[in-house]
Design an enzyme around this catalytic site. Sequence first.
Site, PDB file in Angstrom:
ATOM      1  N   GLU A   3      -1.810  15.324 -28.114  1.00 22.44           N
ATOM      2  CA  GLU A   3      -1.710  16.588 -28.856  1.00 22.44           C
ATOM      3  C   GLU A   3      -1.066  16.404 -30.227  1.00 22.44           C
ATOM      4  O   GLU A   3      -1.352  17.134 -31.162  1.00 22.44           O
ATOM      5  CB  GLU A   3      -0.946  17.632 -28.046  1.00 22.44           C
ATOM      6  CG  GLU A   3      -1.738  18.175 -26.849  1.00 22.44           C
ATOM      7  CD  GLU A   3      -1.600  17.320 -25.596  1.00 22.44           C
ATOM      8  OE1 GLU A   3      -1.013  16.225 -25.676  1.00 22.44           O
ATOM      9  OE2 GLU A   3      -2.093  17.750 -24.527  1.00 22.44           O
ATOM     10  N   PHE A  49       4.707  25.730 -12.658  1.00 16.54           N
ATOM     11  CA  PHE A  49       4.150  24.441 -13.047  1.00 16.54           C
ATOM     12  C   PHE A  49       3.732  24.464 -14.520  1.00 16.54           C
ATOM     13  O   PHE A  49       3.005  25.337 -14.952  1.00 16.54           O
ATOM     14  CB  PHE A  49       2.947  24.095 -12.154  1.00 16.54           C
ATOM     15  CG  PHE A  49       2.316  22.781 -12.531  1.00 16.54           C
ATOM     16  CD1 PHE A  49       3.031  21.599 -12.417  1.00 16.54           C
ATOM     17  CD2 PHE A  49       1.029  22.728 -13.019  1.00 16.54           C
ATOM     18  CE1 PHE A  49       2.474  20.386 -12.788  1.00 16.54           C
ATOM     19  CE2 PHE A  49       0.448  21.518 -13.387  1.00 16.54           C
ATOM     20  CZ  PHE A  49       1.179  20.347 -13.277  1.00 16.54           C
ATOM     21  N   GLN A  50       4.209  23.502 -15.271  1.00 16.91           N
ATOM     22  CA  GLN A  50       3.929  23.359 -16.703  1.00 16.91           C
ATOM     23  C   GLN A  50       4.318  24.593 -17.519  1.00 16.91           C
ATOM     24  O   GLN A  50       3.686  24.903 -18.526  1.00 16.91           O
ATOM     25  CB  GLN A  50       2.453  22.992 -16.934  1.00 16.91           C
ATOM     26  CG  GLN A  50       2.143  21.600 -16.375  1.00 16.91           C
ATOM     27  CD  GLN A  50       0.797  21.064 -16.806  1.00 16.91           C
ATOM     28  OE1 GLN A  50      -0.136  21.816 -17.031  1.00 16.91           O
ATOM     29  NE2 GLN A  50       0.690  19.750 -16.916  1.00 16.91           N
ATOM     30  N   LYS A  87      -2.136  32.876 -19.101  1.00 14.83           N
ATOM     31  CA  LYS A  87      -3.427  32.623 -18.468  1.00 14.83           C
ATOM     32  C   LYS A  87      -4.136  33.929 -18.080  1.00 14.83           C
ATOM     33  O   LYS A  87      -5.345  34.058 -18.240  1.00 14.83           O
ATOM     34  CB  LYS A  87      -3.225  31.737 -17.236  1.00 14.83           C
ATOM     35  CG  LYS A  87      -4.510  31.051 -16.797  1.00 14.83           C
ATOM     36  CD  LYS A  87      -4.232  29.900 -15.837  1.00 14.83           C
ATOM     37  CE  LYS A  87      -5.528  29.258 -15.391  1.00 14.83           C
ATOM     38  NZ  LYS A  87      -5.313  28.142 -14.452  1.00 14.83           N
ATOM     39  N   MET A  91      10.714  -0.059 -44.404  1.00 10.50           N
ATOM     40  CA  MET A  91      11.604   0.812 -45.163  1.00 10.50           C
ATOM     41  C   MET A  91      13.028   0.767 -44.595  1.00 10.50           C
ATOM     42  O   MET A  91      14.007   0.774 -45.345  1.00 10.50           O
ATOM     43  CB  MET A  91      11.057   2.239 -45.160  1.00 10.50           C
ATOM     44  CG  MET A  91      11.827   3.188 -46.051  1.00 10.50           C
ATOM     45  SD  MET A  91      11.877   2.589 -47.743  1.00 10.50           S
ATOM     46  CE  MET A  91      10.486   3.471 -48.451  1.00 10.50           C
TER      47      MET A  91
HETATM   48  C1  LIG Z   1       8.844   9.314 -36.066  1.00  6.11           C
HETATM   49  C2  LIG Z   1       9.726   8.540 -36.966  1.00  6.11           C
HETATM   50  N1  LIG Z   1      10.633   7.675 -36.469  1.00  6.11           N
HETATM   51  C3  LIG Z   1      11.432   6.962 -37.295  1.00  6.11           C
HETATM   52  C4  LIG Z   1      11.345   7.105 -38.642  1.00  6.11           C
HETATM   53  C5  LIG Z   1      12.237   6.300 -39.573  1.00  6.11           C
HETATM   54  N2  LIG Z   1      11.428   5.393 -40.393  1.00  6.11           N
HETATM   55  C6  LIG Z   1      11.058   5.694 -41.653  1.00  6.11           C
HETATM   56  S1  LIG Z   1      10.106   4.528 -42.352  1.00  6.11           S
HETATM   57  C7  LIG Z   1      10.185   3.570 -40.994  1.00  6.11           C
HETATM   58  C8  LIG Z   1       9.501   2.237 -40.946  1.00  6.11           C
HETATM   59  C9  LIG Z   1       8.034   2.341 -40.973  1.00  6.11           C
HETATM   60  O1  LIG Z   1       7.529   1.069 -40.677  1.00  6.11           O
HETATM   61  P1  LIG Z   1       6.057   0.687 -41.030  1.00  6.11           P
HETATM   62  O2  LIG Z   1       5.107   1.673 -40.502  1.00  6.11           O
HETATM   63  O3  LIG Z   1       5.810  -0.729 -40.617  1.00  6.11           O
HETATM   64  O4  LIG Z   1       6.016   0.837 -42.611  1.00  6.11           O
HETATM   65  P2  LIG Z   1       6.664  -0.102 -43.747  1.00  6.11           P
HETATM   66  O5  LIG Z   1       7.917   0.563 -44.202  1.00  6.11           O
HETATM   67  O6  LIG Z   1       6.911  -1.435 -43.162  1.00  6.11           O
HETATM   68  O7  LIG Z   1       5.637  -0.106 -44.810  1.00  6.11           O
HETATM   69  C10 LIG Z   1      10.971   4.169 -40.000  1.00  6.11           C
HETATM   70  C11 LIG Z   1      11.268   3.564 -38.702  1.00  6.11           C
HETATM   71  C12 LIG Z   1      10.410   8.054 -39.120  1.00  6.11           C
HETATM   72  N3  LIG Z   1      10.290   8.322 -40.430  1.00  6.11           N
HETATM   73  N4  LIG Z   1       9.612   8.734 -38.278  1.00  6.11           N
END
Ligand SMILES: Cc1ncc(C[n+]2csc(CCOP(=O)(O)OP(=O)(O)O)c2C)c(N)n1
Lengths: 177, 580
Positions: B68, B130-131, B180, B495
């Site tokens: 979803e 349920f749900q 429902k 990042m």
């Molecule tokens: C759902 C979620 N969890 C954690 C983060 C924190 N976060 C931001 S950028 C990132 C790394 C992303 O890694 P990748 O997809 O390999 O991209 P890169 O920065 O290596 O280009 C994380 C963990 C986020 N923004 N969203």
Amino acid sequence: MTTYTICIFTENTIGLLNRITIIFTRRRINIESLTVSETERKGVSRFTIVIKHESREAVEKLVRQIRKIVEVLAVFGYLNEDVVYNEIALFKIETPLGAKPLDIETINNQYKAWVVYWGLDYVVIEKTGTEEEIFTFFEYIKPHSILEFVRSGRVAVGKTEKGLVEYLPEAEWEYYL
Amino acid sequence: METVSVVPEKETITEEVKLITGSEALMRSLVAEGVDTIFGYPGGAIMPVYDALYDFQDQLHHILVRHEQGAAHAAEGYARITGRAGVCLVTSGPGATNLVTGIADALIDSTPMVCLIGQVGKSLLGTDAFQETDVIGVTMPISKWNYQVTNADEIPEIISKAFYIAQSGRPGPVVIDITKNAQQELMTKPFQYQCCQTLVSYRPRLIPKQDQVEKAAELINNAKKPYMLVGHGVLIAKAEKELLAFAEKTGIPVATTLLGQSAFPADHPLYAGWLGMHGNYGPNVMTNECDVLIGIGMRFDDRVTGNATLFAPQAKVVHIEIDPAEIDKIIKADAPVIGDAREVLNRLIPLVQPNDHTVWRNEFRKYDAIEEEKVKRPALAPTTEKIKMPEVIDLLSKKTNGEAVLVADVGQHQMMASAYYQYKRPNSLITSGGLGTMGFALPAAFGAKVGDPSREVIAIIGDGCFQMTIQELGTIAQSKLPVKAIILNNNYLGMVRQWQQLFYERRYSFVELQNPDFITIAKGFGIDGHTCNHREDLSASLDTLLNSDKPYLLEVIVEKEENVFPMVPAGTSVASIRLE
Ligand SMILES: Cc1ncc(C[n+]2csc(CCOP(=O)(O)OP(=O)(O)O)c2C)c(N)n1
Ligand SMILES: [Mg+2]
């Protein structure tokens, strides 16, 4: 800390209280008191919420966020001097045999409070007034052993001559007349 | 005279005799609203609606996602490219909670979406059936509006209200929880659909007050060093032409926010670049040099302002914005103008004097030269063995002539996608800005392609992000739509690794990934792809991707420990921007 009275006019639908309080919670603003009732217009509710805050700006932002709720018709943030306000308080006072009798005359004349119920060994006194007036009376009555004490929360109307009609002119509301 | 939901203008459907079920009423309401696509996933509490949908397949194209969350992001992608609400249809409980991330994402990025969610029967509400999940409670703080429908008769009116609220003013997600019994039972009155065009308590201001416009014009006319910051609101209002006319008349340099990218052509001489934490050098520092700052359809997010108290303290601020709650929220406005960006610009253009501000505009150039020297040149002509992300985006930009739609996920690759692509057409960068939702790109790219199949849609995804919604490869494969995806694989949560390197003494705490073979996975889903490991293969690899008339996945192995610059460290002034 300044006291603000936030008056919120809304459509009367399920869950609105929740929608409104979420906005306070998220900004960690504590609600001192809250009252809700239907206004002179059918289907329009009025929330009166009292908060204390040191930043007027924060309160203005809060008001704008509340205004964003779809069902909210209007919101006003007032300082104490902008509103006529009151609360009602009920005191349940123990009156056992042999205790110092209540000075009803002082209670009535000096404190403008009234006994509204006589129980077997207690009475219920009603006091209407500002928070300060209620607490002054609280201090006075304390020696008599307070069994229960409850305050209603503030109700308030703005001091401008405007009525709701001027604020919410667009809608065709039914009136209670 | 206004009542809750009328004005029979657009389309009015009247059925005299037959009484229909709530589910059929829902289908007919969607058709009447002009909905053509639904992103959904069935389950117990929404089965009556799915049964009704069986008879409406020709009019309502339903796309079965794999999770979803994928439906929500696909709906967002669809909405961002079409300007119309994306529609999700899911079951109660887990179906609903799986939508939550997407709903929150849509709210913060002002994306219109209507989520139709099944709920247990009215008599079971509150019994831990349920749900059963309290969806209204869960989505209250993350939706623009939500409502629980408990009887069939409510459906047409509530659906029209839902679309109106989602799409008007500052757009956002609306959640409709449908019990429902309301889906199953017959309406007690003939079905009738009237498009909602006004509500008593909700009246977004589109047309600005004239005195506000005049005050803004006066500030702008007296400005020596005016500077425009343009956000997503310009794209939402479809005000790109007006913005261009305004900029060209006044000669004011234009910078965009991340979500404002592509609202102004990147090859225009007045385009200064983009600003924010990883935005361009000049556009960031010039916020502290200008005398009048004009924010249009933007909200001074902290990723734009850095430390807000140190942001443009010298400038008078004109803030053009449809949401009154944004005025003075972060940055005090000297001249707020509340209204739709297009309506405001149309009224502002005749009031501003022609100017060209050449000297002032040239001041940006010296910063551009420094950024070029310190950041861009080394990034685009690297001496490293491994490919760098900017090279990929830059080459992609050239090969597509800046006309593709990039759907960027979240991380270093996102910032590179924003920085190195020369966006020439509106609505060409779709990304999760406010929430920064990893996993957004693949389903959103799919949704965008569904919304506008005529455009080339390319997802730019990190190796981390890809694994958050990788299952949507199945949705793409089944649809056969030629969605393209590029994984910029650095084997890191890049990042986060960058922050750990720069601000946590290189203590790399759980950021390295052991990745699967992405291409084998894609092939398992029936999607073709290949890996590009060497610089000399990059051009041909991109050609293969672009020339494919089917979905295609290109994995590019990039430099592992590359950092994104410029960078304004979180919580500091934009003046503290780092170039290395
Ligand atoms: C759902 C979620 N969890 C954690 C983060 C924190 N976060 C931001 S950028 C990132 C790394 C992303 O890694 P990748 O997809 O390999 O991209 P890169 O920065 O290596 O280009 C994380 C963990 C986020 N923004 N969203
Ligand atoms: Mg990575």
